[in-house]
Design a protein around this motif. Structure first.
Motif, PDB file in Angstrom:
ATOM      1  N   GLY A 374       9.341 -12.426 -64.078  1.00  0.00           N
ATOM      2  CA  GLY A 374       8.844 -11.454 -63.114  1.00  0.00           C
ATOM      3  C   GLY A 374       7.840 -10.516 -63.742  1.00  0.00           C
ATOM      4  N   ALA A 375       7.653  -9.376 -63.091  1.00  0.00           N
ATOM      5  CA  ALA A 375       6.675  -8.390 -63.554  1.00  0.00           C
ATOM      6  C   ALA A 375       7.322  -7.009 -63.592  1.00  0.00           C
ATOM      7  CB  ALA A 375       5.460  -8.378 -62.628  1.00  0.00           C
ATOM      8  N   PHE A 376       7.003  -6.238 -64.633  1.00  0.00           N
ATOM      9  CA  PHE A 376       7.561  -4.890 -64.804  1.00  0.00           C
ATOM     10  C   PHE A 376       6.479  -3.847 -64.573  1.00  0.00           C
ATOM     11  CE2 PHE A 376       8.177  -1.123 -67.418  1.00  0.00           C
ATOM     12  CZ  PHE A 376       9.437  -0.715 -67.012  1.00  0.00           C
ATOM     13  N   PHE A 377       6.884  -2.743 -63.928  1.00  0.00           N
ATOM     14  CA  PHE A 377       5.962  -1.644 -63.637  1.00  0.00           C
ATOM     15  C   PHE A 377       6.649  -0.314 -63.917  1.00  0.00           C
ATOM     16  CE2 PHE A 377       5.337  -5.194 -60.813  1.00  0.00           C
ATOM     17  CZ  PHE A 377       3.984  -5.468 -60.931  1.00  0.00           C
ATOM     18  N   THR A 378       5.897   0.644 -64.444  1.00  0.00           N
ATOM     19  CA  THR A 378       6.405   2.010 -64.532  1.00  0.00           C
ATOM     20  C   THR A 378       6.194   2.676 -63.171  1.00  0.00           C
ATOM     21  OG1 THR A 378       4.305   3.025 -65.187  1.00  0.00           O
ATOM     22  CG2 THR A 378       5.683   2.093 -66.950  1.00  0.00           C
ATOM     23  N   TYR A 379       6.652   3.896 -63.043  1.00  0.00           N
ATOM     24  CA  TYR A 379       6.558   4.606 -61.770  1.00  0.00           C
ATOM     25  C   TYR A 379       5.142   5.097 -61.464  1.00  0.00           C
ATOM     26  CZ  TYR A 379      11.576   4.675 -60.774  1.00  0.00           C
ATOM     27  OH  TYR A 379      12.869   4.317 -60.450  1.00  0.00           O
ATOM     28  N   THR A 380       4.184   4.807 -62.350  1.00  0.00           N
ATOM     29  CA  THR A 380       2.789   5.216 -62.100  1.00  0.00           C
ATOM     30  C   THR A 380       1.854   4.021 -61.905  1.00  0.00           C
ATOM     31  OG1 THR A 380       2.341   5.326 -64.481  1.00  0.00           O
ATOM     32  CG2 THR A 380       3.083   7.355 -63.414  1.00  0.00           C
ATOM     33  N   ASP A 381       2.423   2.815 -61.879  1.00  0.00           N
ATOM     34  CA  ASP A 381       1.592   1.600 -61.810  1.00  0.00           C
ATOM     35  C   ASP A 381       1.394   1.099 -60.373  1.00  0.00           C
ATOM     36  OD1 ASP A 381       1.301   1.494 -64.562  1.00  0.00           O
ATOM     37  OD2 ASP A 381       3.033   0.179 -64.859  1.00  0.00           O
ATOM     38  N   LYS A 382       1.072   1.977 -59.449  1.00  0.00           N
ATOM     39  CA  LYS A 382       1.054   1.559 -58.046  1.00  0.00           C
ATOM     40  C   LYS A 382      -0.004   0.493 -57.753  1.00  0.00           C
ATOM     41  CE  LYS A 382      -0.496   3.876 -54.412  1.00  0.00           C
ATOM     42  NZ  LYS A 382      -0.660   4.907 -53.360  1.00  0.00           N
ATOM     43  N   GLU A 383      -1.196   0.640 -58.266  1.00  0.00           N
ATOM     44  CA  GLU A 383      -2.245  -0.331 -57.960  1.00  0.00           C
ATOM     45  C   GLU A 383      -1.913  -1.713 -58.529  1.00  0.00           C
ATOM     46  OE1 GLU A 383      -4.642   0.077 -55.775  1.00  0.00           O
ATOM     47  OE2 GLU A 383      -3.725   2.055 -55.499  1.00  0.00           O
ATOM     48  N   LYS A 384      -1.344  -1.746 -59.729  1.00  0.00           N
ATOM     49  CA  LYS A 384      -0.913  -3.021 -60.321  1.00  0.00           C
ATOM     50  C   LYS A 384       0.208  -3.640 -59.499  1.00  0.00           C
ATOM     51  CE  LYS A 384      -2.113  -1.862 -65.106  1.00  0.00           C
ATOM     52  NZ  LYS A 384      -1.582  -1.628 -66.474  1.00  0.00           N
ATOM     53  N   LEU A 385       1.119  -2.788 -59.032  1.00  0.00           N
ATOM     54  CA  LEU A 385       2.236  -3.268 -58.211  1.00  0.00           C
ATOM     55  C   LEU A 385       1.722  -3.882 -56.915  1.00  0.00           C
ATOM     56  CD1 LEU A 385       5.219  -3.534 -57.414  1.00  0.00           C
ATOM     57  CD2 LEU A 385       5.161  -1.135 -56.682  1.00  0.00           C
ATOM     58  N   LYS A 386       0.773  -3.224 -56.269  1.00  0.00           N
ATOM     59  CA  LYS A 386       0.197  -3.760 -55.033  1.00  0.00           C
ATOM     60  C   LYS A 386      -0.466  -5.120 -55.281  1.00  0.00           C
ATOM     61  CE  LYS A 386      -2.119  -1.404 -52.039  1.00  0.00           C
ATOM     62  NZ  LYS A 386      -3.141  -0.536 -51.441  1.00  0.00           N
ATOM     63  N   GLU A 387      -1.179  -5.224 -56.397  1.00  0.00           N
ATOM     64  CA  GLU A 387      -1.856  -6.488 -56.722  1.00  0.00           C
ATOM     65  C   GLU A 387      -0.854  -7.632 -56.875  1.00  0.00           C
ATOM     66  OE1 GLU A 387      -4.272  -6.046 -60.174  1.00  0.00           O
ATOM     67  OE2 GLU A 387      -5.477  -4.410 -59.325  1.00  0.00           O
ATOM     68  N   VAL A 388       0.258  -7.364 -57.575  1.00  0.00           N
ATOM     69  CA  VAL A 388       1.249  -8.416 -57.805  1.00  0.00           C
ATOM     70  C   VAL A 388       1.972  -8.767 -56.509  1.00  0.00           C
ATOM     71  CG1 VAL A 388       3.413  -8.975 -58.996  1.00  0.00           C
ATOM     72  CG2 VAL A 388       1.531  -7.894 -60.253  1.00  0.00           C
ATOM     73  N   LEU A 389       2.323  -7.756 -55.716  1.00  0.00           N
ATOM     74  CA  LEU A 389       2.963  -8.025 -54.423  1.00  0.00           C
ATOM     75  C   LEU A 389       2.064  -8.897 -53.551  1.00  0.00           C
ATOM     76  CD1 LEU A 389       4.570  -4.564 -53.542  1.00  0.00           C
ATOM     77  CD2 LEU A 389       5.800  -6.738 -53.740  1.00  0.00           C
ATOM     78  N   LEU A 390       0.775  -8.582 -53.552  1.00  0.00           N
ATOM     79  CA  LEU A 390      -0.167  -9.358 -52.745  1.00  0.00           C
ATOM     80  C   LEU A 390      -0.310 -10.780 -53.287  1.00  0.00           C
ATOM     81  CD1 LEU A 390      -1.888  -9.032 -50.247  1.00  0.00           C
ATOM     82  CD2 LEU A 390      -3.789  -8.291 -51.706  1.00  0.00           C
TER      83      LEU A 390
END
Length: 427
Positions: A374-390
């Motif tokens: 999977g992929a790990f994100f900190t609580y400030t990685d919103k743009e990266k999180l959106k990219e992976v979700l998409l």
């Protein structure tokens, strides 16, 4: 066959992650020429019950039960809901706590030291001393939390010539909710004194993460072994994947784990992408705090949310395997870097991608990355999180959303039990 006495509080029919660790060790210890004898309360107060786990108790295990007196049983007369929530680790938001909730937390931290099972210590020591002598037992293991059980081990160590291993499923004074207990300076010192006494008196210490090992090495020179939680071979019926693009959180969803970065990302994706909006579903499985539910509503996700509540372990495994994506969240705090949620290992063998949120340098981030699950994100990685979700959503549309895990075998329950058996034999 070597006899080992295991002292634990959480045991079937208790539900939740706390019961799994020693239930599975007990299942496999006889394969390594160790006879497990398990000492548990006869009348416990379990916040979560899963009757199905009773079927998993191995026939070769010897189970000892003695009654326990718990203050939670009395406190529940005044507020069953609040007492049950606090005993399961769901601490209300500090700004929204009622007077009763504040009072219960103060009592929990300052009167129940180290926890509400402290009244079980002396009766257990009296009973177990006799049993240990009569049955030729030379090795005991205590598992906490509740950390009161380590005090049983401490007293048995002081009064008998036994080998004692203290197993910490979670830390003691650095666990996330410790600071929420409204501790007086006396209570804080008492907790730290007892923690140090246990760590320096046990023959060896077992922990579930490398960060906890490092923290404890600053307190004790005794041997410390990292034995993580893991996964077992689960015989569950195979179901087709969910038709919707489901993001599932399985397990207790505490107030302090409220991942607003996830809710914001989902809200934006739903607003920006009509196809995503028509396909997305959020699944909540397990106890969920009101603050988390309020945040979901505040981000207009309630129409996309299905809250199934607590389900049996078997049903939880089924949902893990048929959900499109799995959500794993840990509190955003330096104190929680050492926490490796037990469900991460079951997530990893589900063959579904994991979205993991937590503090920087989390121990479980390293595991997820190393196993390619999977992929790990900190609580400030919103743009990266959106990219992976998409990107996961686009793979879902192509019916090609999957993970290719590596190195999982080291986390199998049987291999972990082999590690435990070796540590017991050579310590």
């Amino acid at each position: 066959m070597k006899k080992v006495l295991i002292i634990t509080y959480y045991w079937p029919p208790a539900g939740g992650p706390g019961v799994q660790r020693w239930l599975k060790f007990v299942k496999y210890l006889p394969d390594f020429d160790i006879q497990p004898i398990v000492y548990v309360p006869e009348n416990p107060t379990y916040p979560i019950v899963d009757e199905g786990l009773l079927e998993e108790i191995p026939e070769k295990a010897i189970i000892l039960k003695r009654k326990i007196t718990e203050p939670y049983q009395l406190a529940s007369v005044f507020s069953k809901k609040n007492t049950k929530g606090i005993s399961s680790g769901i601490i209300p938001n500090r700004k929204k706590q009622t007077f009763l909730q504040k009072a219960l937390l103060w009592v929990r931290g300052n009167i129940f030291i180290p926890d509400a099972r402290f009244l079980w210590v002396d009766p257990s020591v009296k009973f177990l001393k006799k049993y240990i002598r009569e049955n030729g037992i030379d090795t005991i293991i205590t598992s906490g939390p509740p950390h009161s059980l380590h005090l049983i081990g401490l007293k048995l160590k002081e009064e008998l010539s036994v080998q004692w291993f203290a197993d910490f499923r979670d830390p003691w004074t650095t666990i996330g909710y410790h600071s929420a207990l409204k501790l007086s300076s006396y209570a804080e010192k008492r907790h730290r004194y007892l923690e140090k006494k246990v760590l320096t008196s046990a023959d060896a210490v077992i922990v579930t993460s490398k960060t906890t090992k490092e923290e404890f090495q600053a307190i004790t020179s005794k041997p410390i072994e990292v034995i993580t939680n893991g996964y077992d071979i689960e015989k569950v019926e195979k179901h087709p994947l969910d038709e919707k693009f489901t993001l599932a959180h399985i397990g207790s969803f505490l107030s302090d784990r409220n991942p607003k970065i996830v809710w914001e990302s989902l809200q934006e994706l739903i607003s920006e992408n009509k196809q995503f909006a028509g396909s997305f579903q959020l699944k909540l499985i397990g106890k969920v705090s009101q603050e988390v539910l309020d945040s979901i509503t505040a981000h207009h996700l309630e129409a996309h949310c299905v809250n199934l509540g607590y389900v049996s372990h078997k049903e939880a495994i089924e949902h893990q395997r048929k959900s499109q994506v799995l959500l794993l969240v840990e509190i955003d705090s330096a104190e929680t870097k050492s926490i490796i949620p037990g469900k991460v290992f079951e997530y990893m063998v589900s063959e579904r991608p994991i979205i993991a949120i937590g503090p920087k340098d989390s121990d479980f981030a390293e595991i997820i990355t190393a196993t390619n699950t999977g992929a790990f994100f900190t609580y400030t990685d919103k743009e990266k999180l959106k990219e992976v979700l998409l990107s996961y959503f686009e793979s879902y549309l192509k019916k090609d959303l999957k993970v290719y895990a590596v190195g999982l075998q080291q986390y199998s329950r049987k291999n972990l039990t082999a590690k435990l058996a070796g540590f017991i034999a050579h310590s």
